[in-house]
Design a protein around this motif. Structure first.
Motif, PDB file in Angstrom:
ATOM      1  N   LEU A 126       0.813  -1.214   0.000  1.00 18.62           N
ATOM      2  CA  LEU A 126       0.000   0.000   0.000  1.00 18.62           C
ATOM      3  C   LEU A 126       0.849   1.268   0.000  1.00 18.62           C
ATOM      4  N   THR A 127       1.866   1.290  -0.838  1.00 14.63           N
ATOM      5  CA  THR A 127       2.737   2.457  -0.929  1.00 14.63           C
ATOM      6  C   THR A 127       2.091   3.526  -1.804  1.00 14.63           C
ATOM      7  N   SER A 128       2.042   4.743  -1.309  1.00 15.51           N
ATOM      8  CA  SER A 128       1.471   5.838  -2.090  1.00 15.51           C
ATOM      9  C   SER A 128       2.369   6.163  -3.276  1.00 15.51           C
ATOM     10  N   ASP A 129       1.742   6.438  -4.413  1.00 18.91           N
ATOM     11  CA  ASP A 129       2.503   6.784  -5.603  1.00 18.91           C
ATOM     12  C   ASP A 129       2.669   8.298  -5.691  1.00 18.91           C
ATOM     13  N   ALA A 130       3.666   8.730  -6.439  1.00 16.64           N
ATOM     14  CA  ALA A 130       3.872  10.159  -6.647  1.00 16.64           C
ATOM     15  C   ALA A 130       2.752  10.696  -7.542  1.00 16.64           C
ATOM     16  N   GLY A 131       2.236  11.869  -7.196  1.00 15.50           N
ATOM     17  CA  GLY A 131       1.184  12.464  -7.999  1.00 15.50           C
ATOM     18  C   GLY A 131      -0.201  12.077  -7.523  1.00 15.50           C
ATOM     19  N   PRO A 132      -1.237  12.579  -8.183  1.00 10.72           N
ATOM     20  CA  PRO A 132      -2.616  12.388  -7.717  1.00 10.72           C
ATOM     21  C   PRO A 132      -3.221  11.037  -8.064  1.00 10.72           C
ATOM     22  N   THR A 133      -2.611  10.290  -8.993  1.00 13.16           N
ATOM     23  CA  THR A 133      -3.187   9.018  -9.450  1.00 13.16           C
ATOM     24  C   THR A 133      -2.510   7.850  -8.744  1.00 13.16           C
ATOM     25  N   PRO A 134      -3.249   7.025  -8.003  1.00 18.53           N
ATOM     26  CA  PRO A 134      -2.641   5.900  -7.301  1.00 18.53           C
ATOM     27  C   PRO A 134      -2.387   4.721  -8.230  1.00 18.53           C
ATOM     28  N   ASP A 135      -1.493   3.834  -7.814  1.00 17.79           N
ATOM     29  CA  ASP A 135      -1.380   2.541  -8.486  1.00 17.79           C
ATOM     30  C   ASP A 135      -2.694   1.794  -8.300  1.00 17.79           C
ATOM     31  N   SER A 136      -3.029   0.920  -9.259  1.00 13.45           N
ATOM     32  CA  SER A 136      -4.285   0.183  -9.142  1.00 13.45           C
ATOM     33  C   SER A 136      -4.097  -1.279  -9.529  1.00 13.45           C
ATOM     34  N   PHE A 137      -4.799  -2.141  -8.817  1.00 11.56           N
ATOM     35  CA  PHE A 137      -4.801  -3.577  -9.080  1.00 11.56           C
ATOM     36  C   PHE A 137      -6.206  -3.974  -9.511  1.00 11.56           C
ATOM     37  N   ALA A 138      -6.304  -4.821 -10.544  1.00 12.17           N
ATOM     38  CA  ALA A 138      -7.611  -5.207 -11.057  1.00 12.17           C
ATOM     39  C   ALA A 138      -7.637  -6.676 -11.440  1.00 12.17           C
ATOM     40  N   ILE A 139      -8.840  -7.266 -11.313  1.00 16.79           N
ATOM     41  CA  ILE A 139      -9.078  -8.658 -11.694  1.00 16.79           C
ATOM     42  C   ILE A 139     -10.173  -8.685 -12.750  1.00 16.79           C
ATOM     43  N   ALA A 140      -9.952  -9.440 -13.831  1.00 15.41           N
ATOM     44  CA  ALA A 140     -10.950  -9.605 -14.873  1.00 15.41           C
ATOM     45  C   ALA A 140     -10.943 -11.052 -15.345  1.00 15.41           C
ATOM     46  N   ILE A 141     -11.958 -11.426 -16.104  1.00 17.17           N
ATOM     47  CA  ILE A 141     -12.008 -12.730 -16.759  1.00 17.17           C
ATOM     48  C   ILE A 141     -12.155 -12.481 -18.256  1.00 17.17           C
ATOM     49  N   LEU A 142     -11.312 -13.142 -19.053  1.00 21.18           N
ATOM     50  CA  LEU A 142     -11.297 -12.969 -20.498  1.00 21.18           C
ATOM     51  C   LEU A 142     -11.967 -14.154 -21.180  1.00 21.18           C
ATOM     52  N   ASP A 143     -12.662 -13.882 -22.295  1.00 26.46           N
ATOM     53  CA  ASP A 143     -13.253 -14.977 -23.063  1.00 26.46           C
ATOM     54  C   ASP A 143     -12.213 -15.554 -24.026  1.00 26.46           C
ATOM     55  N   SER A 144     -12.639 -16.443 -24.912  1.00 32.60           N
ATOM     56  CA  SER A 144     -11.693 -17.122 -25.807  1.00 32.60           C
ATOM     57  C   SER A 144     -11.026 -16.163 -26.790  1.00 32.60           C
ATOM     58  N   ASN A 145     -11.643 -15.006 -27.020  1.00 34.34           N
ATOM     59  CA  ASN A 145     -11.054 -13.981 -27.893  1.00 34.34           C
ATOM     60  C   ASN A 145     -10.235 -12.952 -27.119  1.00 34.34           C
ATOM     61  N   LEU A 146     -10.047 -13.211 -25.831  1.00 32.24           N
ATOM     62  CA  LEU A 146      -9.289 -12.343 -24.924  1.00 32.24           C
ATOM     63  C   LEU A 146      -9.953 -10.986 -24.714  1.00 32.24           C
ATOM     64  N   TYR A 147     -11.287 -10.970 -24.829  1.00 29.33           N
ATOM     65  CA  TYR A 147     -12.063  -9.801 -24.451  1.00 29.33           C
ATOM     66  C   TYR A 147     -12.542  -9.967 -23.007  1.00 29.33           C
ATOM     67  N   ASN A 148     -12.548  -8.867 -22.253  1.00 34.86           N
ATOM     68  CA  ASN A 148     -13.078  -8.924 -20.890  1.00 34.86           C
ATOM     69  C   ASN A 148     -14.554  -9.297 -20.903  1.00 34.86           C
ATOM     70  N   LEU A 149     -14.960 -10.178 -19.978  1.00 39.98           N
ATOM     71  CA  LEU A 149     -16.389 -10.358 -19.769  1.00 39.98           C
ATOM     72  C   LEU A 149     -16.954  -9.018 -19.310  1.00 39.98           C
ATOM     73  N   PRO A 150     -18.041  -8.557 -19.912  1.00 34.25           N
ATOM     74  CA  PRO A 150     -18.586  -7.253 -19.515  1.00 34.25           C
ATOM     75  C   PRO A 150     -19.123  -7.285 -18.086  1.00 34.25           C
ATOM     76  N   THR A 151     -18.758  -6.282 -17.309  1.00 37.55           N
ATOM     77  CA  THR A 151     -19.229  -6.185 -15.924  1.00 37.55           C
ATOM     78  C   THR A 151     -19.844  -4.805 -15.695  1.00 37.55           C
ATOM     79  N   THR A 152     -20.342  -4.607 -14.500  1.00 39.56           N
ATOM     80  CA  THR A 152     -20.937  -3.319 -14.132  1.00 39.56           C
ATOM     81  C   THR A 152     -19.882  -2.267 -13.826  1.00 39.56           C
TER      82      THR A 152
END
Length: 214
Positions: A126-152
């Motif tokens: 949880l180290t703060s990054d320089a500037g106003p934009t933080p680092d971000s971690f994300a989880i997704a699931i890709l279909d067979s064409n490597l497109y993200n499953l659409p989520t909300t």
């Protein structure tokens, strides 16, 4: 008098050890992630891939944060194929995956055979990054064409965590196919130790007839 002094000294030493444990782990947080993947079993859009991203907020790739993902359980399914790595990503779904923001964009994805559920642990620094934009971690699931499953969620992720001293956590879900996620913060060992310490102090005070004042 010596007995009470020894007792107090023991408590102080114990509290010091626990304080050290708690503060040493204060820069990380762990989540237990449970994704309901029953709708993916036999789905024509498969095979699916589990995708992790750790993006650098400063855009410099300063390597100040790391994500560690492990303890993968796929229900009746399992991991398949080989891992696809970009930037500071390493590992595979059969053991442990790590991502470090050594470049602006860091990604891991690998195919899996879906079971009814998919669970794993995520540990984030949880180290703060320089500037106003933080680092971000994300989880997704890709279909067979490597497109993200659409989520909300914007960006079609199931989980996104902005990293810093006070991390912000947002989740999304997919309606077609129907995939939901549950995320639970795991207490740090230091926090659990403080609870144990409190119970021990209470028990010892009762044993020695010491009254606790509020």
């Amino acid at each position: 008098m010596k007995r009470i002094l020894s007792f107090s000294l023991g408590l102080a030493l114990g509290a010091g050890v626990l304080f050290t444990e708690q503060t040493s782990g204060a820069s990380t947080i762990q989540y237990y992630v449970d994704i309901n993947t029953a709708a993916l079993v036999g789905n024509a859009s498969g095979p699916f891939s589990l995708d992790f991203q750790l993006n650098d907020g400063s855009g410099l790739g300063d390597a100040n944060n790391t994500a560690t993902i492990n303890n993968f359980l796929f229900g009746a399914g399992g991991s398949t194929g080989t891992a696809n790595l970009a930037g500071g990503a390493a590992g595979d779904l059969s053991s442990t995956v790590t991502l470090t923001d050594t470049t602006p964009f860091n990604e891991f994805y690998q195919t899996f055979n879906a079971g009814n559920t998919l669970t794993f642990n995520v540990t984030l620094t949880l180290t703060s990054d320089a500037g106003p934009t933080p680092d971000s971690f994300a989880i997704a699931i890709l279909d067979s064409n490597l497109y993200n499953l659409p989520t909300t969620r914007i960006g079609d992720s199931f989980l996104e965590v902005n990293l810093g001293p006070t991390p912000s956590v947002t989740t999304g879900f997919s309606t077609s196919p129907a995939v939901t996620v549950s995320v639970t913060a795991v207490p740090e060992p230091g926090s659990l130790a403080w609870v144990s310490m409190g119970l021990m102090i209470f028990g010892l005070c009762r044993r020695f007839g010491i009254k606790l004042r509020s």
